[in-house]
Design an enzyme around this catalytic site. Structure first.
Site, mmCIF file in Angstrom:
data_model
loop_
_atom_site.group_PDB
_atom_site.id
_atom_site.type_symbol
_atom_site.label_atom_id
_atom_site.label_comp_id
_atom_site.label_asym_id
_atom_site.label_seq_id
_atom_site.Cartn_x
_atom_site.Cartn_y
_atom_site.Cartn_z
ATOM 1 N N GLU A 265 2.143 10.482 -4.595
ATOM 2 C CA GLU A 265 2.790 10.845 -5.851
ATOM 3 C C GLU A 265 2.573 12.304 -6.271
ATOM 4 O OE1 GLU A 265 1.366 7.854 -8.567
ATOM 5 O OE2 GLU A 265 1.821 6.221 -7.179
ATOM 6 N N ASN B 56 3.754 9.479 0.085
ATOM 7 C CA ASN B 56 4.086 8.202 -0.548
ATOM 8 C C ASN B 56 4.392 8.420 -2.028
ATOM 9 O OD1 ASN B 56 4.066 5.209 -0.351
ATOM 10 N ND2 ASN B 56 2.294 5.325 -1.726
ATOM 11 N N HIS C 64 8.283 -0.337 -6.410
ATOM 12 C CA HIS C 64 7.948 -1.078 -7.637
ATOM 13 C C HIS C 64 9.226 -1.189 -8.478
ATOM 14 C CE1 HIS C 64 3.666 -0.861 -6.831
ATOM 15 N NE2 HIS C 64 3.747 0.444 -6.690
ATOM 16 N N GLU D 88 4.828 -0.545 -1.311
ATOM 17 C CA GLU D 88 4.178 -1.176 -2.460
ATOM 18 C C GLU D 88 5.171 -2.057 -3.240
ATOM 19 O OE1 GLU D 88 2.091 1.573 -4.935
ATOM 20 O OE2 GLU D 88 1.459 2.844 -3.281
ATOM 21 N N ASP E 120 6.897 -4.725 -5.340
ATOM 22 C CA ASP E 120 6.765 -5.841 -6.274
ATOM 23 C C ASP E 120 7.950 -5.756 -7.230
ATOM 24 O OD1 ASP E 120 3.857 -4.166 -7.601
ATOM 25 O OD2 ASP E 120 5.945 -3.829 -8.191
#
Ligand code: G3I
Length: 306
Positions: free
Chosen positions: A120, A161, A197, A225, A227
């Site tokens: 990030e 990432n 996400h 990641e 979700d």
């Protein structure tokens, strides 16, 4: 790169040690694990002289005993960073970063599949995010981190990432240009991680095209990641929509031959980071609080073959 991405899951270190059913599910359903927190700077480094590797070592031992690959997460990030780093003089932070990367990556040399070397580093507008690393070294800290990681483990696949880069957008455009520059400068960057996400009912519209353009630069890609959070309480309709959204992400990833992995950011609602972070949201994972399969489980395990 194989046509089918490996399926992985982020693991909660405490749950791994205390919940036998959770541990068995992780070992039997996935090919890859990521430490949700145990390999981050703050948990590893209570002070400048100490490396607290115990939890990370236990996770590595579990993964290797179960035959699972490990995504190392994450070496350089603005978050979960020990306070003593920000308190250190800016002139010392290059050495702090170098010491950290060299010690952590060399400890697991030859045993970690991917490293999220830098996590990030850009804001949502595509500008460099302010951090103790950026303040001390400028944007060049990114290239230096990758070079240090590659030197410590030449066999590891090194990723950049971030989140909110699933679609073609200002942020992913900025990453596309950043990666092009890093590659042109000979920086050992090998992969781009798209975190994934998401909120139910808001699937990305250009994920496959976006992943493919990074692949065309010579990188592999991964959904790192995943979700999909739901407004609480969940309903049969929102759970069905969640399954559709999971299936859409998995299908887009599987359509990109350079996609190495799809990693869920958590197996079960029982150990989810979502409720404490997004008020009014939850139920983001494929198993419920009782580790029972939700509609999303069939969507995920029906989509990825390995
Ligand atoms: O370990 C301490 C514990 O000692 C203390 O008692 C407890 C209460 O204060 O906090 C514990 O630390 C928590 C840590 O998770 C471990 O459980 C932190 O407060 C909490 O903020 C931290 O949340 C993690 C979050 O990153 C931090 O930003 C989540 O579990 C984790 O899922 C989440 O993961 C990030 C990825 O690394 C990067 N991408 C975004 C993603 C979601 O934020």
């Amino acid at each position: 790169m194989s046509a089918a991405p490996l399926l992985g899951c982020a693991v909660d270190a405490t749950a791994l040690e205390q919940d036998a059913e959770y541990r068995a599910l992780i070992a039997s359903r996935f090919s890859v694990v990521t430490a949700e927190n145990a390999m981050k700077f703050e948990p590893l480094r209570p002070d400048r002289e100490t490396f607290a590797f115990a939890a990370a070592d236990r996770l590595m031992a579990f993964a290797e005993s179960a035959g699972l690959r490990v995504r190392g997460h994450t070496l350089v990030w603005h978050n979960q960073l020990a306070d003593w780093v920000s308190a250190a003089p800016a002139a010392e932070r290059r050495a702090i970063m170098a010491d950290h990367i060299q010690a952590v990556v060399s400890r697991y040399r030859g045993r970690v599949w991917h490293w999220d070397v830098v996590n990030e580093p850009l804001d949502d507008d595509g500008e460099p995010r302010t951090s103790p690393w950026f303040e001390a070294m400028g944007i060049d800290y990114i290239a230096e981190a990758f070079r240090l990681a590659h030197e410590a483990d030449p066999g590891a696949t090194l990723y950049l990432n971030d989140y909110n880069v699933e679609d073609v957008c200002a942020k992913s455009d900025a990453y596309y240009e950043l990666v092009r520059e890093l590659i042109a400068d000979g920086v050992p960057i090998h992969g781009f991680g798209v975190q994934g996400h998401r909120i139910v009912g808001d699937p990305p519209s250009s994920l496959r095209r976006n992943l493919s353009r990074f692949a065309a630069l010579g990188l592999e890609v991964a959904l790192t990641e995943v979700d999909i959070r739901i407004p609480q309480p969940p309903t049969p309709e929102s759970l069905a929509a969640q399954a559709d959204d999971y299936r859409g992400l998995l299908d887009a990833a599987a359509a990109v031959p350079e996609c190495a992995a799809v990693v869920l950011w958590g197996l079960s609602d029982r150990y989810s980071w979502i409720p404490a972070t997004f008020a009014g949201f939850g139920s983001a994972h494929v198993l419920d609080d009782d580790l029972r399969e939700k509609p999303a489980y069939a969507a995920v395990f029906g989509s990825v073959t390995r």
